[in-house]
Write a protein that holds these residues in place. Sequence first.
Motif, PDB file in Angstrom:
ATOM      1  N   PRO A 358     -22.539 -63.161 -28.048  1.00  0.00           N
ATOM      2  CA  PRO A 358     -22.105 -64.323 -27.265  1.00  0.00           C
ATOM      3  C   PRO A 358     -21.555 -63.948 -25.896  1.00  0.00           C
ATOM      4  CG  PRO A 358     -20.544 -63.838 -29.026  1.00  0.00           C
ATOM      5  CD  PRO A 358     -21.734 -62.984 -29.264  1.00  0.00           C
ATOM      6  N   ASP A 359     -21.008 -62.756 -25.776  1.00  0.00           N
ATOM      7  CA  ASP A 359     -20.498 -62.307 -24.485  1.00  0.00           C
ATOM      8  C   ASP A 359     -20.489 -60.779 -24.461  1.00  0.00           C
ATOM      9  OD1 ASP A 359     -17.789 -61.269 -25.433  1.00  0.00           O
ATOM     10  OD2 ASP A 359     -17.636 -63.381 -26.036  1.00  0.00           O
ATOM     11  N   ASN A 360     -20.368 -60.227 -23.265  1.00  0.00           N
ATOM     12  CA  ASN A 360     -20.430 -58.774 -23.111  1.00  0.00           C
ATOM     13  C   ASN A 360     -19.149 -58.067 -23.554  1.00  0.00           C
ATOM     14  OD1 ASN A 360     -23.084 -58.777 -22.234  1.00  0.00           O
ATOM     15  ND2 ASN A 360     -22.524 -58.918 -20.075  1.00  0.00           N
ATOM     16  N   ALA A 361     -18.044 -58.808 -23.636  1.00  0.00           N
ATOM     17  CA  ALA A 361     -16.802 -58.195 -24.124  1.00  0.00           C
ATOM     18  C   ALA A 361     -16.950 -57.838 -25.603  1.00  0.00           C
ATOM     19  CB  ALA A 361     -15.626 -59.139 -23.914  1.00  0.00           C
ATOM     20  N   LEU A 362     -17.450 -58.781 -26.398  1.00  0.00           N
ATOM     21  CA  LEU A 362     -17.686 -58.499 -27.813  1.00  0.00           C
ATOM     22  C   LEU A 362     -18.769 -57.433 -27.964  1.00  0.00           C
ATOM     23  CD1 LEU A 362     -17.260 -59.069 -30.825  1.00  0.00           C
ATOM     24  CD2 LEU A 362     -18.927 -60.935 -30.631  1.00  0.00           C
ATOM     25  N   ARG A 363     -19.783 -57.523 -27.130  1.00  0.00           N
ATOM     26  CA  ARG A 363     -20.845 -56.515 -27.170  1.00  0.00           C
ATOM     27  C   ARG A 363     -20.278 -55.101 -27.015  1.00  0.00           C
ATOM     28  NH1 ARG A 363     -23.856 -55.570 -21.728  1.00  0.00           N
ATOM     29  NH2 ARG A 363     -21.733 -54.775 -21.441  1.00  0.00           N
ATOM     30  N   ASP A 364     -19.380 -54.927 -26.053  1.00  0.00           N
ATOM     31  CA  ASP A 364     -18.802 -53.612 -25.796  1.00  0.00           C
ATOM     32  C   ASP A 364     -17.980 -53.112 -26.986  1.00  0.00           C
ATOM     33  OD1 ASP A 364     -20.003 -53.718 -23.343  1.00  0.00           O
ATOM     34  OD2 ASP A 364     -18.159 -54.136 -22.224  1.00  0.00           O
ATOM     35  N   GLN A 365     -17.192 -54.017 -27.559  1.00  0.00           N
ATOM     36  CA  GLN A 365     -16.408 -53.657 -28.744  1.00  0.00           C
ATOM     37  C   GLN A 365     -17.322 -53.254 -29.899  1.00  0.00           C
ATOM     38  OE1 GLN A 365     -13.942 -57.443 -28.896  1.00  0.00           O
ATOM     39  NE2 GLN A 365     -12.394 -55.939 -29.506  1.00  0.00           N
ATOM     40  N   TYR A 366     -18.342 -54.041 -30.097  1.00  0.00           N
ATOM     41  CA  TYR A 366     -19.271 -53.816 -31.199  1.00  0.00           C
ATOM     42  C   TYR A 366     -20.029 -52.502 -31.017  1.00  0.00           C
ATOM     43  CZ  TYR A 366     -23.013 -54.948 -34.568  1.00  0.00           C
ATOM     44  OH  TYR A 366     -23.897 -54.939 -35.616  1.00  0.00           O
ATOM     45  N   HIS A 367     -20.467 -52.246 -29.803  1.00  0.00           N
ATOM     46  CA  HIS A 367     -21.205 -51.019 -29.506  1.00  0.00           C
ATOM     47  C   HIS A 367     -20.367 -49.788 -29.853  1.00  0.00           C
ATOM     48  CE1 HIS A 367     -23.039 -47.931 -26.755  1.00  0.00           C
ATOM     49  NE2 HIS A 367     -24.142 -48.457 -27.261  1.00  0.00           N
ATOM     50  N   GLN A 368     -19.098 -49.817 -29.467  1.00  0.00           N
ATOM     51  CA  GLN A 368     -18.220 -48.690 -29.760  1.00  0.00           C
ATOM     52  C   GLN A 368     -17.961 -48.561 -31.264  1.00  0.00           C
ATOM     53  OE1 GLN A 368     -17.052 -46.179 -27.697  1.00  0.00           O
ATOM     54  NE2 GLN A 368     -16.541 -45.358 -29.733  1.00  0.00           N
ATOM     55  N   LYS A 369     -17.824 -49.710 -31.920  1.00  0.00           N
ATOM     56  CA  LYS A 369     -17.587 -49.689 -33.369  1.00  0.00           C
ATOM     57  C   LYS A 369     -18.795 -49.111 -34.106  1.00  0.00           C
ATOM     58  CE  LYS A 369     -14.488 -50.940 -36.516  1.00  0.00           C
ATOM     59  NZ  LYS A 369     -13.086 -50.432 -36.491  1.00  0.00           N
ATOM     60  N   LEU A 370     -19.986 -49.425 -33.634  1.00  0.00           N
ATOM     61  CA  LEU A 370     -21.191 -48.846 -34.219  1.00  0.00           C
ATOM     62  C   LEU A 370     -21.202 -47.329 -34.050  1.00  0.00           C
ATOM     63  CD1 LEU A 370     -23.856 -51.448 -33.000  1.00  0.00           C
ATOM     64  CD2 LEU A 370     -23.165 -51.066 -35.374  1.00  0.00           C
ATOM     65  N   ILE A 371     -20.811 -46.877 -32.859  1.00  0.00           N
ATOM     66  CA  ILE A 371     -20.747 -45.430 -32.612  1.00  0.00           C
ATOM     67  C   ILE A 371     -19.758 -44.772 -33.560  1.00  0.00           C
ATOM     68  CG2 ILE A 371     -20.017 -43.689 -30.929  1.00  0.00           C
ATOM     69  CD1 ILE A 371     -21.212 -45.491 -28.739  1.00  0.00           C
ATOM     70  N   ASP A 372     -18.645 -45.446 -33.784  1.00  0.00           N
ATOM     71  CA  ASP A 372     -17.642 -44.915 -34.712  1.00  0.00           C
ATOM     72  C   ASP A 372     -18.216 -44.730 -36.117  1.00  0.00           C
ATOM     73  OD1 ASP A 372     -15.856 -45.007 -32.619  1.00  0.00           O
ATOM     74  OD2 ASP A 372     -14.907 -46.879 -33.264  1.00  0.00           O
ATOM     75  N   HIS A 373     -19.242 -45.531 -36.422  1.00  0.00           N
ATOM     76  CA  HIS A 373     -19.903 -45.432 -37.729  1.00  0.00           C
ATOM     77  C   HIS A 373     -21.222 -44.655 -37.630  1.00  0.00           C
ATOM     78  CE1 HIS A 373     -17.016 -48.610 -38.694  1.00  0.00           C
ATOM     79  NE2 HIS A 373     -17.261 -48.373 -39.976  1.00  0.00           N
ATOM     80  N   HIS A 374     -21.389 -43.879 -36.560  1.00  0.00           N
ATOM     81  CA  HIS A 374     -22.551 -43.002 -36.376  1.00  0.00           C
ATOM     82  C   HIS A 374     -23.861 -43.772 -36.199  1.00  0.00           C
ATOM     83  CE1 HIS A 374     -19.829 -39.763 -37.543  1.00  0.00           C
ATOM     84  NE2 HIS A 374     -19.521 -40.458 -38.627  1.00  0.00           N
ATOM     85  N   ILE A 375     -23.773 -44.973 -35.634  1.00  0.00           N
ATOM     86  CA  ILE A 375     -24.958 -45.761 -35.322  1.00  0.00           C
ATOM     87  C   ILE A 375     -25.027 -45.916 -33.803  1.00  0.00           C
ATOM     88  CG2 ILE A 375     -26.114 -47.999 -35.578  1.00  0.00           C
ATOM     89  CD1 ILE A 375     -24.652 -48.314 -38.254  1.00  0.00           C
ATOM     90  N   TYR A 376     -26.096 -45.426 -33.210  1.00  0.00           N
ATOM     91  CA  TYR A 376     -26.216 -45.393 -31.752  1.00  0.00           C
ATOM     92  C   TYR A 376     -27.297 -46.370 -31.292  1.00  0.00           C
ATOM     93  CZ  TYR A 376     -23.183 -41.388 -32.056  1.00  0.00           C
ATOM     94  OH  TYR A 376     -22.108 -40.574 -32.310  1.00  0.00           O
ATOM     95  N   THR A 377     -26.897 -47.282 -30.422  1.00  0.00           N
ATOM     96  CA  THR A 377     -27.781 -48.315 -29.889  1.00  0.00           C
ATOM     97  C   THR A 377     -27.585 -48.365 -28.372  1.00  0.00           C
ATOM     98  OG1 THR A 377     -26.071 -49.978 -30.248  1.00  0.00           O
ATOM     99  CG2 THR A 377     -27.716 -49.690 -32.011  1.00  0.00           C
ATOM    100  N   VAL A 378     -28.236 -49.318 -27.731  1.00  0.00           N
ATOM    101  CA  VAL A 378     -28.136 -49.456 -26.275  1.00  0.00           C
ATOM    102  C   VAL A 378     -27.620 -50.848 -25.932  1.00  0.00           C
ATOM    103  CG1 VAL A 378     -29.455 -49.557 -24.111  1.00  0.00           C
ATOM    104  CG2 VAL A 378     -29.935 -47.764 -25.793  1.00  0.00           C
ATOM    105  N   LYS A 379     -26.640 -50.889 -25.038  1.00  0.00           N
ATOM    106  CA  LYS A 379     -26.112 -52.169 -24.566  1.00  0.00           C
ATOM    107  C   LYS A 379     -27.060 -52.776 -23.525  1.00  0.00           C
ATOM    108  CE  LYS A 379     -22.083 -50.524 -23.253  1.00  0.00           C
ATOM    109  NZ  LYS A 379     -20.677 -50.491 -22.742  1.00  0.00           N
ATOM    110  N   VAL A 380     -27.354 -54.063 -23.692  1.00  0.00           N
ATOM    111  CA  VAL A 380     -28.064 -54.828 -22.671  1.00  0.00           C
ATOM    112  C   VAL A 380     -27.249 -56.097 -22.422  1.00  0.00           C
ATOM    113  CG1 VAL A 380     -30.326 -53.925 -23.346  1.00  0.00           C
ATOM    114  CG2 VAL A 380     -29.505 -56.048 -24.376  1.00  0.00           C
TER     115      VAL A 380
END
Length: 411
Positions: A358-380
């Motif tokens: 819904p917004d890039n603020a949540l996206r950024d939080q989520y992206h980092q949380k995924l990394i914390d769980h060893h899942i690597y994706t790309v932010k768009v």
Amino acid sequence: MSFMKQSADLQPIEDTVFAVVSMAKQDIAEHGADAVVDATIGSLYDEQGKLVAYQNVFDHYNAIAKEVKAAYAASFTGNPGFRTQVRNWVLQDQPVTLNTSVIATPGGTGAVNMTMINVLEPGQTVVLPEICWGSYNLMAAQAGLKTAAYAMFDGDHFNLDSFEKVCRCVMSEQGRLLAVVNDPCHNPTGYSMSLAEWRQVVRFLNELSEQGPCVILNDIAYIDYSYKGTHSRDYLSTLNELSGNVLAVIAFSCSKTLTSYGLRCGAALILGQNAQRVCEAEIVFEKTARATWSNIPNAAMENFTWITTENREAFEAEKQIYVDLLKQRSGTFIQEAAACGLVHYPYKEGFFVTLQMPDNALRDQYHQKLIDHHIYTVKVNKGIRVAVCSLSVAKVKGLAERMKQILDSLQ
């Protein structure tokens, strides 16, 4: 005192893709490949996690004489046989009756950049999708262009209303239009427009072109990984209806089609009703080629021509193995995402699925949380891109549910 021109952008480039790729590699080195999901790279990987390099492409390339590899191309516009075969390959059996010309470029990127700098004056505006490959914006900035973004979707369909609204606004301001449409297999959502949607776009551009010249830049980098096979080109016949005030430029990538990302070979295919206008575009594009990269690797062009003519059947059979594999991977992810309620943008086919944020603020939080769980994706923009092209089927299974659980923990 800077030695760069006053208008130069001195902000270091922030390549989010390669930064997160480096993090994923380090994580794999520390914890092992089984513990890490690396869904970052937009290249095709096999089930063993190795980069795909088609045997039917590289066996022949390796056999090309060193003198051919060392030689200049026949022309700044590309080798004649290559230019002819690009047209044949891109259009295939579509009854396109427009005047055409082909200019060889370093990958599809060269075709996109060449179009931006030659269609618009510095300070003018190029129309881009709101969710898109980030390099479009970088190329626009380097050309001194502003950007205006149209919303990609209205529900599960292409947002024609937004496209029209943004294009009308830009036309009213500058009296000409350059609009980018990345289709089919849109990067990063995996959406492909329908024939009806393309017809609507063509009708609209014809109407708008009464106010000034319109150019549509169709980036088809991933077209040869469409799940529709030869029908992936059906929409091209709608371009026959373009008026004389509309020019189409198709950006084609041999890099993607042949899994030869580092050879940097592609083309700009120019199409229009008016032969003189197509010729003018060719002249200007050729000058840009001469002044920017001089010529395209000779052997890369010769290889493409041979593969798609004399070795076409074997090449297409090998490529289809990976198209089917890509379809299996994406199908698994989409099915499991639907089952657990993980929301993504409308996906039809291609290398990527993008989760809707819904917004890039949540996206950024989520992206980092995924990394914390060893899942690597790309932010768009407003999303998280998952490169199913680089994940084995085993890695895909259960991934959507894991990602949904991590997302739920933030809300």
